[in-house]
Motif scaffolding. Sequence first.
Motif, PDB file in Angstrom:
ATOM      1  N   GLN A  13       3.024   0.312 -18.429  1.00  0.00           N
ATOM      2  CA  GLN A  13       3.615   0.387 -17.095  1.00  0.00           C
ATOM      3  C   GLN A  13       4.361   1.705 -16.905  1.00  0.00           C
ATOM      4  O   GLN A  13       4.308   2.313 -15.834  1.00  0.00           O
ATOM      5  N   LEU A  14       5.034   2.171 -17.943  1.00  0.00           N
ATOM      6  CA  LEU A  14       5.737   3.457 -17.851  1.00  0.00           C
ATOM      7  C   LEU A  14       4.760   4.608 -17.646  1.00  0.00           C
ATOM      8  O   LEU A  14       5.007   5.511 -16.834  1.00  0.00           O
ATOM      9  N   VAL A  15       3.632   4.580 -18.350  1.00  0.00           N
ATOM     10  CA  VAL A  15       2.609   5.618 -18.184  1.00  0.00           C
ATOM     11  C   VAL A  15       2.026   5.546 -16.776  1.00  0.00           C
ATOM     12  O   VAL A  15       1.815   6.582 -16.120  1.00  0.00           O
ATOM     13  N   PHE A  16       1.780   4.345 -16.283  1.00  0.00           N
ATOM     14  CA  PHE A  16       1.241   4.154 -14.939  1.00  0.00           C
ATOM     15  C   PHE A  16       2.209   4.695 -13.885  1.00  0.00           C
ATOM     16  O   PHE A  16       1.800   5.384 -12.946  1.00  0.00           O
ATOM     17  N   ILE A  17       3.504   4.409 -14.064  1.00  0.00           N
ATOM     18  CA  ILE A  17       4.516   4.911 -13.127  1.00  0.00           C
ATOM     19  C   ILE A  17       4.544   6.434 -13.145  1.00  0.00           C
ATOM     20  O   ILE A  17       4.629   7.079 -12.100  1.00  0.00           O
ATOM     21  N   GLU A  18       4.464   7.008 -14.342  1.00  0.00           N
ATOM     22  CA  GLU A  18       4.492   8.466 -14.471  1.00  0.00           C
ATOM     23  C   GLU A  18       3.326   9.116 -13.734  1.00  0.00           C
ATOM     24  O   GLU A  18       3.481  10.143 -13.069  1.00  0.00           O
ATOM     25  N   GLY A  52       0.791  -1.214   0.000  1.00  0.00           N
ATOM     26  CA  GLY A  52       0.000   0.000   0.000  1.00  0.00           C
ATOM     27  C   GLY A  52       0.827   1.269   0.000  1.00  0.00           C
ATOM     28  O   GLY A  52       0.289   2.373   0.057  1.00  0.00           O
ATOM     29  N   ASN A  53       2.138   1.143  -0.081  1.00  0.00           N
ATOM     30  CA  ASN A  53       3.049   2.283  -0.064  1.00  0.00           C
ATOM     31  C   ASN A  53       3.345   2.705  -1.493  1.00  0.00           C
ATOM     32  O   ASN A  53       3.780   1.905  -2.314  1.00  0.00           O
ATOM     33  N   LYS A  54       3.117   3.968  -1.827  1.00  0.00           N
ATOM     34  CA  LYS A  54       3.303   4.460  -3.194  1.00  0.00           C
ATOM     35  C   LYS A  54       4.758   4.383  -3.639  1.00  0.00           C
ATOM     36  O   LYS A  54       5.058   4.061  -4.783  1.00  0.00           O
ATOM     37  N   GLU A  55       5.668   4.668  -2.728  1.00  0.00           N
ATOM     38  CA  GLU A  55       7.087   4.602  -3.067  1.00  0.00           C
ATOM     39  C   GLU A  55       7.496   3.162  -3.410  1.00  0.00           C
ATOM     40  O   GLU A  55       8.221   2.932  -4.391  1.00  0.00           O
ATOM     41  N   THR A  56       7.006   2.209  -2.628  1.00  0.00           N
ATOM     42  CA  THR A  56       7.285   0.800  -2.892  1.00  0.00           C
ATOM     43  C   THR A  56       6.719   0.401  -4.251  1.00  0.00           C
ATOM     44  O   THR A  56       7.370  -0.299  -5.030  1.00  0.00           O
ATOM     45  N   GLU A  57       5.511   0.853  -4.530  1.00  0.00           N
ATOM     46  CA  GLU A  57       4.851   0.533  -5.792  1.00  0.00           C
ATOM     47  C   GLU A  57       5.679   1.009  -6.979  1.00  0.00           C
ATOM     48  O   GLU A  57       5.945   0.255  -7.918  1.00  0.00           O
ATOM     49  N   ILE A  58       6.112   2.242  -6.938  1.00  0.00           N
ATOM     50  CA  ILE A  58       6.871   2.806  -8.051  1.00  0.00           C
ATOM     51  C   ILE A  58       8.227   2.127  -8.177  1.00  0.00           C
ATOM     52  O   ILE A  58       8.665   1.794  -9.287  1.00  0.00           O
ATOM     53  N   GLU A  59       8.876   1.882  -7.055  1.00  0.00           N
ATOM     54  CA  GLU A  59      10.192   1.253  -7.085  1.00  0.00           C
ATOM     55  C   GLU A  59      10.120  -0.158  -7.683  1.00  0.00           C
ATOM     56  O   GLU A  59      10.951  -0.538  -8.511  1.00  0.00           O
ATOM     57  N   LEU A  60       9.107  -0.925  -7.299  1.00  0.00           N
ATOM     58  CA  LEU A  60       8.969  -2.286  -7.823  1.00  0.00           C
ATOM     59  C   LEU A  60       8.578  -2.286  -9.299  1.00  0.00           C
ATOM     60  O   LEU A  60       9.080  -3.103 -10.080  1.00  0.00           O
ATOM     61  N   LEU A  61       7.712  -1.370  -9.696  1.00  0.00           N
ATOM     62  CA  LEU A  61       7.335  -1.303 -11.106  1.00  0.00           C
ATOM     63  C   LEU A  61       8.505  -0.827 -11.981  1.00  0.00           C
ATOM     64  O   LEU A  61       8.678  -1.300 -13.107  1.00  0.00           O
ATOM     65  N   LEU A  62       9.309   0.084 -11.462  1.00  0.00           N
ATOM     66  CA  LEU A  62      10.516   0.498 -12.189  1.00  0.00           C
ATOM     67  C   LEU A  62      11.472  -0.683 -12.350  1.00  0.00           C
ATOM     68  O   LEU A  62      12.062  -0.880 -13.422  1.00  0.00           O
TER      69      LEU A  62
END
Length: 159
Positions: A130-135, A94-104
């Motif tokens: 996935q890149l658009v989602f991360i952005e 549920g952590n946004k930073e974790t989400e972005i880091e794992l998707l990157l």
Amino acid sequence: MKAATIAQLKKELQYQNCEELLAITLRLARFKKENKELLTYLLFESGNESNYIESIKAEVDQQFEEINRHSFFYIKKSVRKILRTLKKYIRYSGNKETEIELLLFFCQKLNAFRPTIKQNTALYNLYQRQLVFIEKKLTLLHEDLQYDLGMALNELKDF
């Protein structure tokens, strides 16, 4: 049987004592693997998010190594399975930073994957989504984190 709302469940759980809550939680954990995985995260992993991220990255590494590379059909199936598993772990945190880091990390692995994903439209489109989602998610973070993770995202976009 109709399921109760979260508010109703919350009210009812407030009236339970400690032993009853323990019994309810253990019974809930027996029924679904995801419930057990979520409880494991909440009890053991949530205190140290960086170790949680590293363990997921190690698992994703292993899954990428096990991909059958003989056909793009099998590659697509495997990549989608990895992404589905990754999204499940992200949902636990549920952590946004974790989400972005794992998707990157997922996108970096997909970028380095051979045979290249540019040869397959479905895989390339999955990568681009996935890149658009991360952005989009990046705008929700603190400015310093936006800059650091934005640099990694820009490297992947240049692919």
